[in-house]
Structure formats: C-alpha cells, structure tokens
Design an enzyme around this catalytic site. Structure first.
Site, PDB file in Angstrom:
ATOM      1  CG  ASP A 210      -1.749   1.239   1.353  1.00  0.00           C
ATOM      2  OD1 ASP A 210      -1.523   2.186   0.575  1.00  0.00           O
ATOM      3  OD2 ASP A 210      -2.632   1.278   2.233  1.00  0.00           O
ATOM      4  CE  LYS A 236      -4.339   8.906   0.352  1.00  0.00           C
ATOM      5  NZ  LYS A 236      -5.045   9.623   1.400  1.00  0.00           N
ATOM      6  CB  CYS A 376      -9.021   5.709   7.533  1.00  0.00           C
ATOM      7  SG  CYS A 376     -10.314   6.778   6.924  1.00  0.00           S
TER       8      CYS A 376
END
Ligand SMILES: Cc1ncc(COP(=O)(O)O)c(C=O)c1O
Length: 419
Positions: A210, A236, A376
């Site tokens: 990730d 991002k 998150c």
C-alpha cells in the site's frame, strides 16, 4: 511548467516558485493565509494539473480505444501516454502492468476480489501490519471470513517500528499474501518492504504494497522493492480525485480473473460466453476515467521535473524541523518513530489537555488545516489508548514558517483553553 504531454526534465527545487504554481495557496481561510497541513488526506493541485483537465475537455474530449476519428485517437494516445508515465515513475517493467482504478481502496479490493479469491483457501493465512489503513484491513477481514482463512498481524514497537525478527514466526508456509503499508498514514513509519518481500517470497507468498503515502513523497521502485502488487491514489500526489493505480507483476495479473465485466475488457462475446482482453484492459471495464488519467500523467510530470529525491529531501528536512519544534513544546506527544530519519512527513500528535477536535477547530480559525480523528486506522489509534489524534502532514509547498505557524497556533489554542 511544461504541457501535459512533456517528458520529465529537471527543475530547481524552489519552494516559493512551487507555491506560485498552486492557486489555492493564495486564498484566505477565516481571514488568514491558508496553511495547508492535511496532505496525507489529499494534496493540493498545481495549475499545470488543473489546466491539463481543462485542455482535455476543451480540445480532446472523446471516448478511447473505440474511434477512428481524430479526437478519439488523440484521447487514446494521451490516456495511454499517462499510463506509460506512471509505469516509468515507479520503474514498472511494462506499462501494461499499470491498471487504472478509482483509488488505493479500489486497487486493494481488486486484488482481494480476484487474486486472493482465486488463491486463498481454508486454513491459509494473510499477513498485514498492525498499522494499516482500514482499506488494507477490511478487504482481508472479509476475505478471511469468507474463505475460512486467518488474518494475522505483524506487530511494532512503541515507536511504531515493525518487529522484523518477530515477523519470521507470523509469516509461515500457509501464508499466501503479505500486505503492508509502505509508509504509515498515522505514524509516518517507513516500513522495510524489501525485507518483508524476501520473507514472503521465501514461503511462496506474494507481497502487496500500500504505497498511498509513499509514491507521492519518495522515489518508489517496484523492482527494487521486489513487490508483486503496489497501489496508490493520484489525489495524494497532486493529481485529481477519482483515479488511482494498481500495479502488478504481469504474470500475476495475466492469471487473475477479471474484477468487473463489460465493454473494453472483453476480446469476444457470443450469446453464450465471453473471453477477456489483454492486460491492462481486462481490468478496465467500461469507459475509463480518461481526463483524470491524463491529469495524473501531468502530476507525474510535475513531480518528475522536481525530482523525487528532492521532494523527499525537502520533506525530511521539514519533518525533522517540525518534530523538534513540536516536541520542544513539552506537552505534546508525537506518535511513531521519534527519530525523524525513520519516518516521513506525517506527524500525528496528542496534546496533554486539548482534545484533537478542539485543536483542529481552533487552528482552522487561524487558517491552519490539519486532520483530526482516527485517520481511518481505528485499531492502531485505539492501541495508544486514545480515540483520536491530531495530524499535520507535509508536501512540496510547505515551509518552515508554516511549521512555526502550527506551533504558534497550538500555543495560542492553549492560551484560549486556559482562560
Ligand atoms: C496508507 C493509506 N492507504 C490507503 C488509503 C486509502 O486511499 P483512498 O482513500 O485514496 O482510497 C489511504 C488514504 O488516506 C492511506 O493513507
């Protein structure tokens, strides 16, 4: 900057000049100059990227891969050129290995629903770290429930550094997948992906990275990491929302079943059956997000011209300065590695007396945008015996004076709450 189809050339890393490229940095928030420190959530966009969207819709707008007319051919060329730029940016061996998705979350779900669906069986295990974003936890939890597989976690020390020695007893012969964040969006920790890849490969497992927080900020080379899958989101890294990337090794992607069915992803359809298109189209059913893919290419151009080594160096300097300033306040605890060399430009912190939401609201009144909450990553944040933390995160346009503004802002907020 160059137009959206240019190839990378170097540019001096001049923060004032960079700031001038970002229209939003000129605006006021609550009457104050905007200090944008919420880059881990989403970055701002330079005119170069915004203009590439306008150019596309004004000059080229058409569907891709379908037309023989000029606009469709130009749109297809620009769309595929953006894919090639992304492939070069992460040193992918082949551009067909770059799949456009909606975001990191969709990329992770795609691997869970296709590769893992086909390769994980009852009694197998999937290994992730204890510092993952929900997007890299929940798909594996659901898969494990469905398959009767086990979800295991790699632990970290109090400083948020992965326990590599302990990983040897977590990753075993029943491990099918190791999925780890390259850089934690809460702790800032940079994880030892190449080492984890070696451990995964040793037992015949694959590794998924990730890279939502790393690709925007540091040079990332999928071959040097020896990754099998890697994913990130354009929003991002100066690009638009609604588009992300899944990169995977050709042989793995080629063997995987499709994720969605429909136009473009087929080779041939009869009334009875269908078969699948070549990579990458097998995973891109329907009209893709053409404009945002092209704008992602423009974002990659912008970052490449700056040089990812320079981007990383700038953020490391800023992070070291911010850590020093924040920790010198004495009443603020910073989560994650205390050594700035072990982390990226994400600083989550907890004030002794002010709740993160109060702090975030008070800072907003001063034009300073930070993130507050669980980021998150509820299990991780709760492991620090809190339900929320404040988070400042940096990017290419941030400056030391903005770090000073943050620290002054926290002090002013303390004054307000002690009244
Ligand atoms: C480490 C990490 N993984 C995954 C994601 C999810 O990204 P997106 O919301 O773009 O799908 C984020 C977003 O903050 C993240 O920081």
């Amino acid at each position: 900057m160059s137009d959206s189809t240019s190839t990378a050339r170097s540019r001096v890393f001049d923060v004032d000049a960079i700031r001038a490229d970002f229209p939003i940095l000129k605006r006021k928030v609550n009457g104050q100059d905007l200090v944008y420190l919420d880059n881990a959530a989403s970055s701002q966009k330079p005119s170069h990227v915004i203009q590439s969207l306008v150019d596309y819709y004004e000059q080229t707008n058409s569907n891709v891969h379908r037309g023989v007319h000029t606009l469709s051919i130009e749109a297809t060329d620009a769309y595929e050129m953006a894919r090639t730029k992304v492939a070069t940016f992460i040193n992918a061996p082949r551009s067909e290995e770059v799949i456009w998705t909606r975001n990191t979350s969709e990329s992770l779900n795609l691997v869970a629903a296709t590769w893992a669906e086909a390769n994980v069986a009852e009694g197998d295990n999937i290994v992730i770290t204890a510092m993952e974003h929900h997007s890299n936890i929940v798909p594996w939890q659901q898969l494990a429930f469905k398959k009767g597989a086990e979800l295991r976690y790699l632990s970290h020390n109090d400083d948020g550094v992965i326990d590599l020695a302990g990983a040897g007893s977590v990753i075993d012969s029943r491990t099918k997948l190791v999925s780890a964040t390259h850089m934690s969006n809460v702790l800032g920790t940079i994880n030892p992906i190449a080492e984890l890849a070696a451990m995964a490969h040793e037992v015949g497992a694959v590794i998924l990275v990730d890279a939502a927080q790393s690709v925007p900020h540091m040079p990332v080379d999928v071959q040097a990491l020896d990754a099998d899958f890697l994913c990130f989101s354009a929003h991002k890294m100066l690009g638009p929302t609604g588009i992300g990337v899944l990169w995977g090794r050709y042989e793995l992607l080629d063997a995987m079943p499709p994720y969605m069915f429909g136009g473009d992803m087929i080779l041939e359809v009869t009334y009875e059956d269908a078969n699948w298109n070549d990579l990458p189209y097998k995973f891109e059913a329907g009209t893709p997000n053409i404009a945002d893919a092209i704008a992602t290419g423009a974002a990659v151009d912008y970052l490449s011209e700056l040089g990812m080594d320079n981007v990383w160096k700038h953020e490391q300097e800023l992070t070291a300065y911010a850590m020093e300033q924040i920790l010198s306040m004495g009443n603020v605890k910073v989560l994650g590695p205390q050594d700035p060399a072990l982390r990226g430009g994400v600083i989550s912190f907890i004030h002794d007396t002010i709740h993160p939401h109060d702090l975030g609201t008070a800072l907003d009144q001063q034009g300073i945008a930070i993130r507050t909450g669980h980021h998150c990553a509820m299990p991780l944040v709760r492991s620090f015996d809190v339900v929320a933390a404040a988070r400042a995160s940096f990017y290419i346009y941030n400056t030391k004076s903005e770090v000073d503004a943050l620290v002054n802002g926290i002090s002013e907020t303390e004054g307000y709450f002690s009244r």
